[in-house]
Design a protein around this motif. Sequence first.
Motif, PDB file in Angstrom:
ATOM      1  N   ARG A  55       0.837  -1.197   0.000  1.00 46.60           N
ATOM      2  CA  ARG A  55       0.000   0.000   0.000  1.00 46.60           C
ATOM      3  C   ARG A  55       0.868   1.242   0.000  1.00 46.60           C
ATOM      4  O   ARG A  55       1.604   1.467   0.965  1.00 46.60           O
ATOM      5  CB  ARG A  55      -0.938   0.014   1.217  1.00 46.60           C
ATOM      6  CG  ARG A  55      -1.988  -1.088   1.199  1.00 46.60           C
ATOM      7  CD  ARG A  55      -2.997  -0.848   0.054  1.00 46.60           C
ATOM      8  NE  ARG A  55      -3.984  -1.921  -0.015  1.00 46.60           N
ATOM      9  CZ  ARG A  55      -3.860  -3.017  -0.743  1.00 46.60           C
ATOM     10  NH1 ARG A  55      -2.759  -3.203  -1.459  1.00 46.60           N
ATOM     11  NH2 ARG A  55      -4.803  -3.926  -0.776  1.00 46.60           N
TER      12      ARG A  55
ATOM     13  N   ARG B  94     -18.287  -4.319  -1.311  1.00 44.59           N
ATOM     14  CA  ARG B  94     -18.263  -2.950  -0.781  1.00 44.59           C
ATOM     15  C   ARG B  94     -18.402  -2.937   0.738  1.00 44.59           C
ATOM     16  O   ARG B  94     -17.679  -2.223   1.439  1.00 44.59           O
ATOM     17  CB  ARG B  94     -19.382  -2.126  -1.415  1.00 44.59           C
ATOM     18  CG  ARG B  94     -19.467  -0.679  -0.902  1.00 44.59           C
ATOM     19  CD  ARG B  94     -20.589   0.094  -1.591  1.00 44.59           C
ATOM     20  NE  ARG B  94     -21.873  -0.563  -1.410  1.00 44.59           N
ATOM     21  CZ  ARG B  94     -22.624  -0.465  -0.302  1.00 44.59           C
ATOM     22  NH1 ARG B  94     -22.192   0.256   0.738  1.00 44.59           N
ATOM     23  NH2 ARG B  94     -23.777  -1.071  -0.214  1.00 44.59           N
TER      24      ARG B  94
ATOM     25  N   PRO C 275     -11.994  -6.748   1.984  1.00 47.15           N
ATOM     26  CA  PRO C 275     -11.667  -7.658   0.873  1.00 47.15           C
ATOM     27  C   PRO C 275     -12.137  -9.095   1.130  1.00 47.15           C
ATOM     28  O   PRO C 275     -12.074  -9.572   2.255  1.00 47.15           O
ATOM     29  CB  PRO C 275     -10.145  -7.581   0.784  1.00 47.15           C
ATOM     30  CG  PRO C 275      -9.705  -7.172   2.160  1.00 47.15           C
ATOM     31  CD  PRO C 275     -10.792  -6.312   2.726  1.00 47.15           C
TER      32      PRO C 275
ATOM     33  N   ALA D 123      -6.964  -7.263  -4.287  1.00 51.83           N
ATOM     34  CA  ALA D 123      -6.222  -6.627  -3.197  1.00 51.83           C
ATOM     35  C   ALA D 123      -4.969  -7.414  -2.870  1.00 51.83           C
ATOM     36  O   ALA D 123      -3.951  -6.852  -2.467  1.00 51.83           O
ATOM     37  CB  ALA D 123      -7.113  -6.513  -1.964  1.00 51.83           C
TER      38      ALA D 123
ATOM     39  N   ASP E  51     -11.472  -6.484  -3.759  1.00 53.88           N
ATOM     40  CA  ASP E  51     -11.878  -5.291  -3.014  1.00 53.88           C
ATOM     41  C   ASP E  51     -12.207  -4.197  -4.016  1.00 53.88           C
ATOM     42  O   ASP E  51     -11.999  -4.353  -5.234  1.00 53.88           O
ATOM     43  CB  ASP E  51     -10.783  -4.845  -2.053  1.00 53.88           C
ATOM     44  CG  ASP E  51     -11.334  -4.076  -0.847  1.00 53.88           C
ATOM     45  OD1 ASP E  51     -12.528  -3.703  -0.859  1.00 53.88           O
ATOM     46  OD2 ASP E  51     -10.563  -3.839   0.106  1.00 53.88           O
ATOM     47  N   LEU E  52     -12.683  -3.075  -3.507  1.00 53.49           N
ATOM     48  CA  LEU E  52     -12.997  -1.944  -4.375  1.00 53.49           C
ATOM     49  C   LEU E  52     -11.725  -1.220  -4.799  1.00 53.49           C
ATOM     50  O   LEU E  52     -10.772  -1.118  -4.010  1.00 53.49           O
ATOM     51  CB  LEU E  52     -13.925  -0.970  -3.660  1.00 53.49           C
ATOM     52  CG  LEU E  52     -15.284  -1.508  -3.211  1.00 53.49           C
ATOM     53  CD1 LEU E  52     -16.087  -0.395  -2.542  1.00 53.49           C
ATOM     54  CD2 LEU E  52     -16.061  -2.087  -4.391  1.00 53.49           C
TER      55      LEU E  52
ATOM     56  N   GLU F  95     -11.029   1.900  -5.047  1.00 50.98           N
ATOM     57  CA  GLU F  95     -10.680   3.059  -4.228  1.00 50.98           C
ATOM     58  C   GLU F  95     -10.038   2.674  -2.905  1.00 50.98           C
ATOM     59  O   GLU F  95      -9.429   3.529  -2.241  1.00 50.98           O
ATOM     60  CB  GLU F  95     -11.914   3.947  -3.988  1.00 50.98           C
ATOM     61  CG  GLU F  95     -13.108   3.244  -3.385  1.00 50.98           C
ATOM     62  CD  GLU F  95     -14.086   2.744  -4.446  1.00 50.98           C
ATOM     63  OE1 GLU F  95     -15.302   2.730  -4.148  1.00 50.98           O
ATOM     64  OE2 GLU F  95     -13.639   2.372  -5.553  1.00 50.98           O
ATOM     65  N   ARG F  96     -10.152   1.415  -2.521  1.00 48.43           N
ATOM     66  CA  ARG F  96      -9.501   0.971  -1.287  1.00 48.43           C
ATOM     67  C   ARG F  96      -8.158   0.311  -1.552  1.00 48.43           C
ATOM     68  O   ARG F  96      -7.461  -0.101  -0.608  1.00 48.43           O
ATOM     69  CB  ARG F  96     -10.419   0.009  -0.523  1.00 48.43           C
ATOM     70  CG  ARG F  96     -11.691   0.663  -0.012  1.00 48.43           C
ATOM     71  CD  ARG F  96     -12.297  -0.090   1.157  1.00 48.43           C
ATOM     72  NE  ARG F  96     -12.879  -1.354   0.795  1.00 48.43           N
ATOM     73  CZ  ARG F  96     -14.205  -1.624   0.832  1.00 48.43           C
ATOM     74  NH1 ARG F  96     -15.057  -0.665   1.202  1.00 48.43           N
ATOM     75  NH2 ARG F  96     -14.651  -2.819   0.511  1.00 48.43           N
ATOM     76  N   VAL F  97      -7.795   0.187  -2.815  1.00 50.95           N
ATOM     77  CA  VAL F  97      -6.564  -0.517  -3.170  1.00 50.95           C
ATOM     78  C   VAL F  97      -5.623   0.346  -4.000  1.00 50.95           C
ATOM     79  O   VAL F  97      -4.442   0.508  -3.664  1.00 50.95           O
ATOM     80  CB  VAL F  97      -6.884  -1.820  -3.928  1.00 50.95           C
ATOM     81  CG1 VAL F  97      -5.594  -2.508  -4.390  1.00 50.95           C
ATOM     82  CG2 VAL F  97      -7.711  -2.767  -3.056  1.00 50.95           C
TER      83      VAL F  97
ATOM     84  N   ALA G  41      -4.980   6.916  -5.263  1.00 52.83           N
ATOM     85  CA  ALA G  41      -6.019   7.872  -5.641  1.00 52.83           C
ATOM     86  C   ALA G  41      -5.642   8.635  -6.907  1.00 52.83           C
ATOM     87  O   ALA G  41      -6.494   8.921  -7.755  1.00 52.83           O
ATOM     88  CB  ALA G  41      -6.266   8.847  -4.486  1.00 52.83           C
TER      89      ALA G  41
END
Length: 401
Positions: free
Chosen positions: A81, A136, A140, A180, A191-192, A194-196, A199
């Motif tokens: 990350r 969502r 994950p 993810a 996972d989504l 925007e979480r992985v 940005a």
Amino acid sequence: MAVPESLSIAQARRITLAAQGFADPAPAGPVTMRHLRRVLSRTGLLQIDSVNVLQRAHYLPIYSRLGPYPTALLDRAAYGRPPELFEYWGHEASLIPTALHPALRWRMAGAHAWGGVRRIADEDPKLVDWVRDEVRVNGPLTAAEIEHEAPRETGNWGWNWSSVKRALEYLFWAGEVVAARRNGSFARVYDLPERVLPAAVLAAPTPTPAEAYRELVAVAARSLGVAAEIELRDYFRLPVAGARAAIPELVEAGVLVPVEVRGWRQPAYLHADAKLPRWVRGDTLVSPFDPLIWERARTERLFGFSYRIEIYTPAHKRVHGYYVLPFLQGDRFTARVDLKADRKAGVLRVPAAWLEPGADPDTTATGLAAELRRLAGWLGLSEVAPPEGGDLRMGSALGVR
């Protein structure tokens, strides 16, 4: 060394090896993220495959170029990350630099290549919505964690997938979920985005398909060094029309230079930054899924090496073996070797080793034996067994009578 407008096969071969990172100097000390990024800048992407008879496919190209390295470096690049790589359909399932995410959104917006996955969105949109919401709210998640009692169905793609798994793969293709990480059984953990993903990557503008094709063809050309049209589009499995339109535009922009490769029927294109080394040194094994040999006809034209993977060939019809790796010595393939990591016994097994026509048996055996010992050490195996079959005798080189 300056690149001439007319190339011999040997020159084209060395240009290709340099473009792929085989002419780069070996690390002088421990392999670091800097070395890993250098390889990724050469290859452009890494193919993923589930076969683990030796080592997962995406780890091997790094080894072939850098030697033994901690695989945790690639795991960190792919699933840390923020990640520097993301899983998507590039050349088959692949790890791709996150910077190329915008250039692949045209694929995300299109229909899935597999009919069974494509149909799920039309036939059961409520299920797709439910699966998306599950990720969502609770992600994950793996498919197994949300399949519950969903019926399993066998499609013509060869896997026994439930409707939930097909819905997840539809959402994965569409870019609505991402991987993810991979769990211990190598299953995708979804996972989504925007979480992985970073940005800044998600906020980057989406290029037009034509702009994206130019970018992807340029990446392919840089990684191949010199290539024909089919190889430039095969690298990312691009549409024929889109790739064909991109090539003359890149020529006009000075990114590609038309060249002649003597002995090729096809017109060739040289990347403007391609280098022609005087020689390529080193002995290394190359994965069946290495981008150096993705396009088998190109491999034969460049190296005089006819290679077919036989994983899916019935055992009694195999010529060389189940998981056969070409052995690269300098700028030529001199052998091919079927390998299996016997982790329980701590032994690298060699079901067969084969000498290529024209290669010196003693030099090849000595080089391959050293490489097998190096590979075994990287895999945490303490021994290398002598070949059980094939025509390359290696007992003395391995210290076995």
